[in-house]
Design a protein around this motif. Structure first.
Motif, short mmCIF file in Angstrom:
data_model
loop_
_atom_site.label_atom_id
_atom_site.label_comp_id
_atom_site.label_asym_id
_atom_site.label_seq_id
_atom_site.Cartn_x
_atom_site.Cartn_y
_atom_site.Cartn_z
N VAL A 72 0.80 -1.27 0.11
CA VAL A 72 -0.10 0.12 -0.11
C VAL A 72 0.84 1.20 0.16
N ARG A 73 1.75 1.19 0.87
CA ARG A 73 2.80 2.26 0.85
C ARG A 73 3.72 2.40 -0.43
N LYS A 74 3.93 1.35 -1.24
CA LYS A 74 4.38 1.51 -2.28
C LYS A 74 3.48 2.08 -3.35
N ALA A 75 2.41 1.81 -3.43
CA ALA A 75 1.24 2.36 -4.45
C ALA A 75 1.04 3.75 -4.08
N ALA A 76 0.97 4.29 -2.99
CA ALA A 76 0.93 5.42 -2.31
C ALA A 76 2.11 6.36 -3.04
N ASP A 77 3.42 5.85 -2.81
CA ASP A 77 4.56 6.61 -3.19
C ASP A 77 4.60 6.59 -4.80
N ALA A 78 4.04 5.64 -5.41
CA ALA A 78 3.87 5.82 -6.81
C ALA A 78 2.86 6.52 -7.42
N GLY A 79 1.98 7.39 -6.72
CA GLY A 79 0.93 8.40 -6.92
C GLY A 79 -0.26 7.66 -7.32
N LYS A 80 -0.56 6.44 -6.94
CA LYS A 80 -1.85 5.82 -7.25
C LYS A 80 -2.57 6.17 -6.08
N PRO A 81 -4.08 6.25 -6.49
CA PRO A 81 -4.98 6.95 -5.48
C PRO A 81 -5.26 5.61 -4.31
N VAL A 82 -5.26 6.36 -3.23
CA VAL A 82 -5.45 5.28 -1.99
C VAL A 82 -6.54 5.78 -1.11
N LEU A 83 -7.73 4.82 -0.94
CA LEU A 83 -8.60 5.59 -0.11
C LEU A 83 -8.83 4.67 1.07
N GLY A 84 -9.06 5.30 2.28
CA GLY A 84 -9.36 4.57 3.46
C GLY A 84 -10.20 5.23 4.21
N VAL A 85 -11.37 4.21 4.38
CA VAL A 85 -12.85 4.47 4.80
C VAL A 85 -12.86 4.06 6.28
N CYS A 86 -13.18 4.89 7.11
CA CYS A 86 -13.54 4.39 8.51
C CYS A 86 -12.29 3.63 9.06
N ASN A 87 -12.36 2.32 9.57
CA ASN A 87 -11.23 1.72 9.84
C ASN A 87 -10.03 1.75 9.17
N GLY A 88 -10.25 1.89 7.64
CA GLY A 88 -9.25 2.28 6.60
C GLY A 88 -8.21 3.34 6.87
N PHE A 89 -9.19 4.58 7.44
CA PHE A 89 -8.49 5.84 7.48
C PHE A 89 -7.74 5.64 9.10
N GLN A 90 -8.09 4.89 9.83
CA GLN A 90 -7.53 4.56 11.07
C GLN A 90 -6.29 4.17 10.97
N ILE A 91 -6.22 3.01 9.96
CA ILE A 91 -4.92 2.24 9.49
C ILE A 91 -4.06 3.20 8.92
N LEU A 92 -4.60 4.10 7.92
CA LEU A 92 -3.64 5.10 7.20
C LEU A 92 -3.01 5.96 8.32
#
Length: 227
Positions: A72-92
């Motif tokens: 997930v971190r690699k995807a974010a670093d590559a500029g891909k969209p990463v969406l975290g909702v609720c618990n996903g936000f907490q994880i981010l």
């Protein structure tokens, strides 16, 4: 566009997310386990809500160590969209991909209802199908949705227009009613409300669908040739 819906032990909104993408948005999504070691085949990454690892220690605190989070971190670093909702936000936030932390709601009660959100920044890859200042109705379902950050971080968020959504009223104690923020680069969004539960009038409203349409629009403009 192809999305990965990351499934952690305890995820319970993964089906909602899959339905929103496959059936309402008309794009591709599939489940990817928490121990996956390669996300390169996916154009976007979705971290759904739930109670990853039972929310032991703190919500998202254990999930951040799952093997897939390196990807997930690699995807974010590559500029891909990463969406975290609720618990996903907490994880981010636990993983350091977004600043701040989610605390217990101010009344120490789980809140499950539809709320009004204000679109504070419509110039992002997640919100380009909304209007600045638009009010939308999105469900929430959380016990630890009280967003907190220190003064320096808050000033930075404001200065860089990283506050994307705010609540119409203060029901959980979040600083300045913050409901969703993006990273500095603008490709990682964390939000407590559930847009995937607001993608059809049949289930009470479709205000969340524009968020997913925004992602696809930006991706197509960046990646699809019109020659």
């Amino acid at each position: 566009m192809k999305f990965a819906v990351i499934v952690f032990p305890g995820s319970n909104c993964d089906l909602d997310m899959l339905h929103a993408i496959n059936d309402e948005l008309g794009e591709q999504a599939e489940y990817v386990r928490y121990d996956a070691t390669d996300l390169s085949a996916y154009d976007g990454i979705l971290l759904p809500g739930g109670f990853s690892y039972g929310d032991y220690l703190r919500a998202g605190a254990i999930a951040r160590f799952s093997g897939v989070m390196d990807e997930v971190r690699k995807a974010a670093d590559a500029g891909k969209p990463v969406l975290g909702v609720c618990n996903g936000f907490q994880i981010l936030t636990e993983a350091g991909l977004l600043p701040g932390v989610l605390l217990r709601n101010k009344d120490l009660k789980f809140v499950c209802k539809t709320v009004t959100l204000n679109v504070e920044n419509a110039d992002t890859l997640f919100t380009n199908q909304y209007s600045e200042g638009q009010e939308i109705r999105i469900p929430v379902a959380h016990g630890e949705g009280n967003y907190y950050c220190d003064d320096e971080t808050y000033a930075h968020l404001e200065a860089n227009n990283q506050i994307v959504f705010t609540y119409g009223d203060d029901f959980n104690g979040s600083r300045s009613n913050i409901a969703g923020i993006i990273n500095e680069r603008g490709n990682v969004l964390g939000m407590m409300p559930h847009p995937e539960r607001a993608v059809s009038d049949l289930i009470g409203g479709s205000d969340g669908l524009a968020l997913f349409k925004s992602i696809v629009k930006q991706w197509r403009e960046s990646n699809v040739s019109h020659a």
